[in-house]
Scaffold this active site. Structure first.
Site, PDB file in Angstrom:
ATOM      1  N   ASP A 145       0.780  -1.242   0.097  1.00 20.20           N
ATOM      2  CA  ASP A 145      -0.163   0.027  -0.036  1.00 20.20           C
ATOM      3  C   ASP A 145       0.929   1.297   0.001  1.00 20.20           C
ATOM      4  OD1 ASP A 145       0.550  -0.622   2.924  1.00 20.20           O
ATOM      5  OD2 ASP A 145      -0.395   1.363   3.180  1.00 20.20           O
ATOM      6  N   ASP A 191       5.882   0.318   2.921  1.00 22.15           N
ATOM      7  CA  ASP A 191       6.432  -0.926   3.624  1.00 22.15           C
ATOM      8  C   ASP A 191       6.161  -2.185   2.799  1.00 22.15           C
ATOM      9  OD1 ASP A 191       3.580  -1.125   4.058  1.00 22.15           O
ATOM     10  OD2 ASP A 191       3.602  -0.318   5.874  1.00 22.15           O
ATOM     11  N   TYR A 230      -4.290   0.704   9.858  1.00 23.96           N
ATOM     12  CA  TYR A 230      -5.355   0.852   9.015  1.00 23.96           C
ATOM     13  C   TYR A 230      -6.799   0.733  10.109  1.00 23.96           C
ATOM     14  CZ  TYR A 230      -2.797   1.650   5.007  1.00 23.96           C
ATOM     15  OH  TYR A 230      -1.788   2.288   4.197  1.00 23.96           O
ATOM     16  N   GLU A 281       5.876   9.781   2.710  1.00 23.53           N
ATOM     17  CA  GLU A 281       5.458   8.399   2.334  1.00 23.53           C
ATOM     18  C   GLU A 281       4.437   8.391   1.154  1.00 23.53           C
ATOM     19  OE1 GLU A 281       4.636   4.090   4.005  1.00 23.53           O
ATOM     20  OE2 GLU A 281       4.334   5.848   5.472  1.00 23.53           O
TER      21      GLU A 281
END
Length: 502
Positions: free
Chosen positions: A94, A97, A239, A479
């Site tokens: 996503d 990572d 999340y 990110e």
């Protein structure tokens, strides 16, 4: 000075004619002005569109295809799912990572699909690349929903993964598999997965009807109860479903209604819409909260498809728009000194890209129906919505106080040290030997530029004062993520076409 009644009447007529004229301007065919001369653009939206789609190749997990263009990436996660004897190879990482989170991945697929459904006809040569980006996600979602009454929602132990700084190709952290089922329900991730599969089924309805049917058949599964309750220790704080699951149930039903035209889903929306938060006053749209997206989507059914029973959603959508318009009575959106919509300190660009897409989509629907938005007496035309969306996209591409593009690889100046393992560490071609779990932190904490350019990646962006330090350790600002890029694809397609670049 008093104005005569005849002059007053004339002024009202002129105002109405001026307002009505806005709806006669072309929407998706706005490449030229009224004299036929091409409008000039300060940005190469076509180049940005190409790069925004290319980015997804850098996020791929699994066995990479021969036509992989992001060549510094290699195969990874080839045994994913084996912990539960299921094939979960593929899909997307996503963000920066190496975990595969099903919830944001499904939202990414939904928004890529919506981008194509609204603006894919303008994409020309990029349409096939956009379809491939969607299919890479939906192929995985089909695997994740292959077992009855089960959705596999995550691969990888997030806490252990975050304790390492290693390339996806070198992963040696546990590839634990997590699922929702009848015993551990997850209506939020189930609703989003249904939305993704239903939306994608529309994308492939003509180009691959058999695949479209498979997607739609799988899309009908739903489960009640937020998945981050049963899996709270696993998915939080990464999340967590903070908004609950009601928004995903409405969102999923909206997409299933659009894909099937089955009156069962329309009835579900009519009966349960208010309970599911259709009229709640919020204006944040993203991987967690889908209320606003559902309102805009259902407003199309009323404005364009003339589904009269959904007329309330025009009002619900208008409330969202009015919250964004500076000076409107119900405006509640912060716009920083540089002109950026600012909502969150962590990854604010996801809010910017998703909001910009909704503005352009709603402008399209309003134009089709020759309607406008009335914000307590302030008339907001589709043209104004497009203008606000364009300003946000232009900010991302470099029209900001730092003159920095927040899309990697676009423009003369862009972030060099993004928070992304694969981009920051030397590629397998440059460094064939394995880079161990903790060995990469030396590079992560250094000031050296990333050796691999993750072309098209949009990062979290500047703070509320338009500052951006370009530090790899600053994940909130540096990110990238798939769900940041997905809605931007549609906006860039619209702008590229509008300025005659496609």
């Amino acid at each position: 000075m008093a104005i005569s009644s005849s002059r007053s009447t004339l002024l009202v007529i002129l105002l109405l004619l001026t307002t009505f004229a806005a709806f006669l301007l072309p929407s998706s065919h706005g490449a030229h002005n009224h004299r036929g001369r091409p409008r000039t653009a300060s940005h190469n939206y076509r180049d940005a569109l190409t790069k925004s789609i290319l980015f997804f190749e850098g996020q791929r997990s699994g066995k990479l295809p021969p036509n992989q263009r992001m060549s510094w990436r290699r195969d990874s996660g080839l045994t994913d799912g084996s912990a539960m004897n299921v094939d979960l190879v593929g899909g997307y990482y996503d963000a920066g990572d190496n975990v595969k989170f099903g919830f944001p991945m499904a939202f990414t697929a939904t928004m890529l699909s919506w981008s194509v459904l609204e603006f894919g006809g303008l994409m020309k040569g990029e349409l096939q690349n956009a379809r491939e980006a969607i299919r890479w996600g939906t192929d995985y979602l089909l695997k994740a929903t292959s077992h009855p009454d089960t959705i596999f929602v995550q691969v990888g132990d997030a806490k252990k993964d975050h304790a390492c700084w290693e390339r996806p190709e070198d992963m040696d952290t546990p590839r634990s598999v997590y699922k929702v089922d009848k015993n551990s329900p997850g209506s939020d991730v189930a609703g989003e997965t249904a939305a993704a599969l239903a939306a994608a089924s529309l994308v492939f309805r003509r180009s691959d009807p058999n695949y479209s049917k498979v997607l739609l058949k799988r899309a009908i599964r739903k489960y009640r109860g937020p998945y981050s309750n049963g899996l709270k220790s696993v998915v939080c704080p990464f999340y967590c479903s903070y908004s609950g699951y009601q928004d995903e149930l409405l969102w999923g039903a909206a997409w299933l209604h659009r894909a099937t035209k089955n009156p069962t889903y329309l009835n579900y929306i009519q009966v349960n819409g208010q309970i599911l938060g259709a009229a709640e006053f919020d204006n944040t749209f993203g991987w967690d909260n889908k209320h606003v997206g559902a309102r805009i989507l259902l407003s199309k059914a009323f404005l364009v498809q003339r589904v009269q029973s959904l007329h309330d959603y025009k009002g619900h959508a208008d409330n969202f728009i009015c919250s964004l318009i500076p000076g409107a009575p119900s405006s509640s959106t912060q716009i920083d000194a540089g002109g950026l919509l600012f909502k969150m300190s962590d990854d604010n660009m996801q809010y910017v890209t998703s909001t910009s897409f909704l503005l352009l989509a709603y402008a399209k629907y309003l134009t089709s129906a020759r309607k406008f938005v009335n914000c307590g007496g302030t008339i907001v035309t589709p043209k104004r919505l497009r203008s606000l969306a364009k300003k946000q996209v232009d900010y991302i591409l470099g029209d900001n106080p730092l003159r920095m593009s927040y899309m990697v690889g676009y423009g003369p100046r862009y972030p060099q040290r993004i928070h992304h393992r694969g981009s920051s560490l030397p590629s397998k071609a440059a460094h064939p030997a394995k880079i161990e779990c903790s060995a990469g932190f030396g590079i992560m904490n250094s000031g050296s530029p990333n050796p691999n350019v993750l072309v098209g990646a949009v990062v979290g962006g500047p703070d509320s004062r338009d500052r951006f330090p370009d530090q790899r350790s600053d994940y909130e600002q540096s990110e990238p993520s798939t769900y940041m890029n997905a809605p931007l694809v549609g906006s860039l397609a619209y702008l590229a076409h509008s300025f005659g670049q496609l």
